[in-house]
Write an enzyme that holds these catalytic residues in place. Structure first.
Site, PDB file in Angstrom:
ATOM      1  N   HIS A   1      -2.688   7.108   3.016  1.00 36.12           N
ATOM      2  CA  HIS A   1      -3.221   5.844   2.515  1.00 36.12           C
ATOM      3  C   HIS A   1      -4.637   5.671   3.057  1.00 36.12           C
ATOM      4  O   HIS A   1      -4.885   5.808   4.253  1.00 36.12           O
ATOM      5  CB  HIS A   1      -2.323   4.700   2.966  1.00 36.12           C
TER       6      HIS A   1
ATOM      7  N   CYS B   1       0.807  -1.224   0.000  1.00 37.39           N
ATOM      8  CA  CYS B   1       0.000   0.000   0.000  1.00 37.39           C
ATOM      9  C   CYS B   1       0.840   1.273   0.000  1.00 37.39           C
ATOM     10  O   CYS B   1       0.318   2.357  -0.275  1.00 37.39           O
ATOM     11  CB  CYS B   1      -0.951   0.006   1.195  1.00 37.39           C
TER      12      CYS B   1
ATOM     13  N   ASN C   1     -10.063   0.349   0.626  1.00 39.64           N
ATOM     14  CA  ASN C   1      -8.604   0.247   0.572  1.00 39.64           C
ATOM     15  C   ASN C   1      -8.221  -0.394  -0.755  1.00 39.64           C
ATOM     16  O   ASN C   1      -8.503  -1.565  -0.983  1.00 39.64           O
ATOM     17  CB  ASN C   1      -8.110  -0.597   1.751  1.00 39.64           C
TER      18      ASN C   1
END
EC number: 2.3.1.180
Length: 312
Positions: free
Chosen positions: A237, A112, A267
């Site tokens: 993020h 990520c 996500n």
């Protein structure tokens, strides 16, 4: 000369899966998901839609928005953890599909945090004069590695791609500072299990994320010679609203300086920060001379933070 962002682009699949849709296939609820994660819906790619398809669409838009053609591109860097094959790379596939005959291509993998690693890597090529125009893409099809029987993780993930074109800008714009790091001892907390599906120890990952995103953010501020109040936008993020809010609070920033897309995309791993950045540009949240902080964490465990001063 410095390295900055010349254009942005994104692509998200058409299919929207809401929390109410997930209620029908697993033991969960819209309230449970929203209160713990901030997620309301996510995009899910078709079975015949692959990571390289998402990356191609985002890169195509970014190149156009930068006022360039594929022939102008020197290098493609794709951050991803969901390549269809070990090789060829996603970068090589989109280089071919775009007809960018002058470009090289490579993938980077930092989960990520991957997009920040890609941006920093591109900046080094540009600042040395080795390359002029570089496309950096964050793209992932997490739905293919999601364990849909695990309600604690299945509700989190979505698919998508975001891209930027990076090129030379003036010394006082572009990438001002960065901080990349890894803690391999934490790899056991977030990885793929024996069935190639996502496993996550949520408690340990949360602790790592809050600590490292906060500390990395403070380090890049110091390296850029900036104070917290000099930041115009924080783009973390988009993993979980609680982690994002913790990052904002660590920097003492008002709510309006936090960019949030987690509610509509979930996500999306490598594409998470990239998608949020593109949305911020499209919504007019970023203007020339703004100081923008990108910060993320990922499997590895990894983290990356950087500050860009917008404009040329």
């Amino acid at each position: 000369m410095n390295a900055g962002i010349l254009g942005v682009g994104k692509y998200v699949p058409e299919k929207i899966v809401t929390n109410f849709d997930l209620e029908k296939i697993m033991d969960t609820s819209d309230e449970w998901i929203r209160t713990r994660t901030g997620i309301e819906e996510r995009r899910i790619a078709r079975d015949d839609e692959y990571t390289h398809d998402l990356a191609y669409e985002a890169a195509k838009v970014a190149i156009k928005n930068a006022g360039l053609t594929p022939d102008d591109i020197d290098l493609f860097i794709v951050a991803t953890v969901t390549q269809e094959a070990t090789f060829p790379s996603v970068a090589n596939i989109i280089q071919d599909r775009l007809g960018a005959k002058n470009a090289a291509g490579m993938d980077v993998e930092a989960a990520c945090a991957g997009f920040t690693f890609g941006v920093v890597t591109a900046a080094q090529f540009i600042k040395t004069g080795a390359y002029k125009n570089i496309v950096v893409v964050g793209a992932d099809k997490l739905s293919k590695i999601t364990n849909w029987d695990d309600r604690t993780t299945a509700v989190l993930f979505g698919d998508g791609a975001g891209a930027v074109v990076m090129g030379p800008v003036s010394d006082d714009h572009g990438l001002l500072s960065f901080d990349l790091g890894s803690d391999g001892s934490g790899g056991k907390y977030l990885n793929l299990d024996e069935n190639k599906k996502i496993y996550m120890n949520g408690r340990e990952v949360f602790r790592f994320a809050v600590r490292q995103m906060g500390e990395a953010s403070l380090r890049v501020l110091e390296r850029a010679g900036l104070e917290k109040e000099d930041l115009d936008l924080l783009i973390p993020h988009q993993a979980n609203i609680r982690i994002m809010e913790a990052s904002r609070e660590r920097l003492n920033l008002p709510e309006e300086k936090l960019m949030k897309t987690v509610h509509k995309y979930g996500n999306t791993s490598s594409s998470s920060i990239a998608l949020a950045l593109v949305d911020a540009v499209e919504e007019g949240r970023i203007k020339d001379n703004d100081n923008v902080l990108l910060v993320g964490f990922g499997g590895g465990l990894t983290w990356g933070a950087l500050i860009i001063r917008w404009g040329k």
